[in-house]
Design a protein around this motif. Structure first.
Motif, PDB file in Angstrom:
ATOM      1  N   GLU A 101       0.833  -1.211   0.000  1.00  0.00           N
ATOM      2  CA  GLU A 101       0.000   0.000   0.000  1.00  0.00           C
ATOM      3  C   GLU A 101       0.867   1.260   0.000  1.00  0.00           C
ATOM      4  OE1 GLU A 101      -3.226  -0.267  -0.423  1.00  0.00           O
ATOM      5  OE2 GLU A 101      -2.944  -2.446  -0.413  1.00  0.00           O
ATOM      6  N   SER A 147       0.824   4.228  -2.749  1.00  0.00           N
ATOM      7  CA  SER A 147       0.458   5.568  -2.304  1.00  0.00           C
ATOM      8  C   SER A 147       1.563   6.593  -2.574  1.00  0.00           C
ATOM      9  CB  SER A 147       0.127   5.540  -0.813  1.00  0.00           C
ATOM     10  OG  SER A 147      -0.220   6.810  -0.334  1.00  0.00           O
ATOM     11  N   THR A 165       2.794  12.946   2.599  1.00  0.00           N
ATOM     12  CA  THR A 165       2.650  12.403   1.234  1.00  0.00           C
ATOM     13  C   THR A 165       4.023  12.135   0.608  1.00  0.00           C
ATOM     14  OG1 THR A 165       2.551  14.674   0.366  1.00  0.00           O
ATOM     15  CG2 THR A 165       0.449  13.562   0.838  1.00  0.00           C
ATOM     16  N   THR A 219      -8.002   2.809   3.515  1.00  0.00           N
ATOM     17  CA  THR A 219      -6.649   3.262   3.221  1.00  0.00           C
ATOM     18  C   THR A 219      -5.716   2.980   4.405  1.00  0.00           C
ATOM     19  OG1 THR A 219      -5.283   5.227   2.812  1.00  0.00           O
ATOM     20  CG2 THR A 219      -7.331   5.567   4.019  1.00  0.00           C
ATOM     21  N   ARG A 244      -3.801   4.928   5.790  1.00  0.00           N
ATOM     22  CA  ARG A 244      -3.737   6.063   6.720  1.00  0.00           C
ATOM     23  C   ARG A 244      -4.672   5.868   7.921  1.00  0.00           C
ATOM     24  NH1 ARG A 244      -0.797  10.132   4.319  1.00  0.00           N
ATOM     25  NH2 ARG A 244      -0.595   9.955   2.052  1.00  0.00           N
TER      26      ARG A 244
END
Length: 490
Positions: free
Chosen positions: A83, A87, A144, A209, A211
């Protein structure tokens, strides 16, 4: 007679009750009432030498809860690497650095931060570490940039040593007859955190997600921080006459001059290598012939390990009744038997794998509790440093077990790997038998002091010796903590 002389005479003639009140009042004034000089400490948690803290089951369980959700920080990332790659739009090779950086940070924290438990007030240190890890997790959840994520992961590892502060504190607060039970609850929380982190991260990451995993982590760490403020008693700092660098030097000295520490560290390295090798290679074993299990079914074997962890506190109650050396001997024997079952039939019958899973988990935890109890009894003034040495030896064993176990399994098969680990389990018993249950602190070999196995009998004998004014030749706690109070042994 002058007024001042009269005052002095009056002071000497005060009743015992008045003296106690005076001591209590002066103690109340002299001990801190605020964290970091700013935040008031709840009255019931302020240190008072006249009224020692009661280390009850609620506080003990809260230590375990905190250990579970703090140590989980080290393992959330492992099921989420794919992931992360998607991302951050980076290669698998780049994201594979994240678990390594977290563990490297943890190693730095063990070496440089956990010894502070012997130097500063533990309540403030725990609050600071939990606040730091929570804040850094916010950065992980919102960044990010892959490089920022890697840097924050390293820092998270550095400050995720709260369980290694709580473990020695539990040993300080618990009475000697309950010390193993108290440590087993904290250790169970630690082991549960390692297991549950991967499960939670995998499930949450699969349906939402990645996060969200870290948002959840922020929430549970905030609960730990609030709980620590409301429940963690303040305790005075130790070794005020030592500097930070003297603390680090003395930790290194303990690691090379204390026979018991060296013996336990060798056993811990071998045991940790066997345990890690089993769990790392279990995926290969169950995914290949004759089982060909799916990833989901393989993951369910972690529940068997979790059941073994939950049995740990009950094993701790039994360990409290035995001299720790015997508890270590029994636990290591069970490790040997469980590994023998795996060696005989692990690649033939899944029942053998289930038995080995459960037996290795229960025995490994019981062994670690009994060995930790023994080592932390060397000196109450150095428990954070002694615990750091134990965890470092465990860390070395994990690295060895992962690399050697995987290599042997891939090149020679499951039975060769299991046979190697069986030999290491037997090696642990040989190392343990070099020193008897009551061997004096500075003796490298021997059985001086007898073979008494019941902890109650040993404690009664020490009480009789103390009341008669005799020595305490074979009581590890008495013979080691007394020198530490005089600044010796460092």
């Amino acid at each position: 007679m002058s007024p001042s002389s009269t005052e002095k005479l009056g002071a000497h003639c005060e009743s015992p009750e008045a003296t106690v009140e005076t001591i209590a009042a002066s103690a109340e004034e002299s001990w801190p009432t605020k964290d970091f000089g700013l935040i008031p400490i709840p009255k019931s948690l302020q240190y008072n030498p006249i009224k020692p803290f009661h280390f009850g089951i609620l506080l003990n369980v809260s230590f375990g809860f905190a250990s579970t959700f703090i140590v989980a920080n080290l393992y959330y990332c492992q099921p989420l690497l794919i992931e992360f790659s998607k991302s951050f739009d980076v290669t698998y090779e780049e994201v594979s650095r994240i678990p390594t950086l977290v563990q490297a940070g943890y190693l730095v924290g063990l070496l440089l931060i956990s010894p502070l438990g012997d130097l500063v007030r533990r309540r403030q240190l725990v609050l600071l570490l939990v606040a730091a890890s929570t804040t850094l997790t916010i950065g992980l959840a919102v960044t990010t940039d892959a490089r920022v994520f890697e840097a924050l992961s390293f820092l998270i590892g550095v400050v995720t040593v709260t369980p290694q502060i709580l473990m020695p504190l539990a040993a300080d607060l618990a009475p000697p007859e309950r010390r193993a039970s108290a440590l087993s609850v904290v250790l169970s929380g630690l082991m549960l955190g390692i297991l549950i982190a991967r499960v939670l991260a995998g499930v949450i990451g699969n349906f939402t997600t990645w996060r969200v995993v870290y948002y959840m982590s922020i929430g549970v760490q905030s609960l730990v921080l609030i709980g620590a403020y409301l429940m963690l008693p303040d305790y005075p700092s130790k070794n005020r006459d030592l500097t930070y660098f003297q603390i680090l030097f003395s930790m290194a000295k303990y690691a090379v001059t204390e026979p018991l520490v060296i013996q336990v560290a060798i056993i811990n390295i071998a045991s940790s290598a066997c345990f890690t090798s089993f769990w790392v290679t279990l995926t290969f074993l169950l995914g290949g012939q004759p089982y060909y299990y799916s990833t989901l079914i393989i993951g369910l074997f972690g529940l068997v390990g979790m059941l073994g962890v939950l049995v740990g506190p009950f094993a701790g109650r039994l360990i409290d009744r035995l001299v720790p050396w015997y508890a270590t001997l029994i636990a290591t024997g069970l490790l040997l038997v469980s590994q023998a079952v795996q060696t005989a039939a692990g690649g033939i019958n899944v029942a053998a794998v289930v038995i080995a899973c459960f037996g290795l988990d229960v025995a490994r935890q019981s062994q670690q509790v009994s060995m930790t109890t023994r080592v932390l009894s060397i000196s109450s003034a150095a428990r954070a440093r002694l615990n750091a040495i134990l965890i470092l030896s465990l860390f070395i064993g994990q690295v060895m077990g992962t690399s050697v176990g995987t290599q042997v399994f891939v090149q020679h098969g499951w039975r060769a790997c299991s046979l190697l680990m069986l030999a290491l389990q037997a090696f642990q018993i040989l190392v343990l038998l070099l020193r008897g249950p009551h061997c004096p602190r500075h003796r490298w070999f021997g059985y001086e002091g007898g073979l008494e196995a019941r902890q109650r009998v040993v404690l009664e004998r020490e009480k009789i010796r103390s009341s008669e004014g005799g020595g305490v030749e074979h009581d590890p706690e008495a013979q080691t903590e007394a020198p530490m109070r005089n600044g010796e042994g460092l």
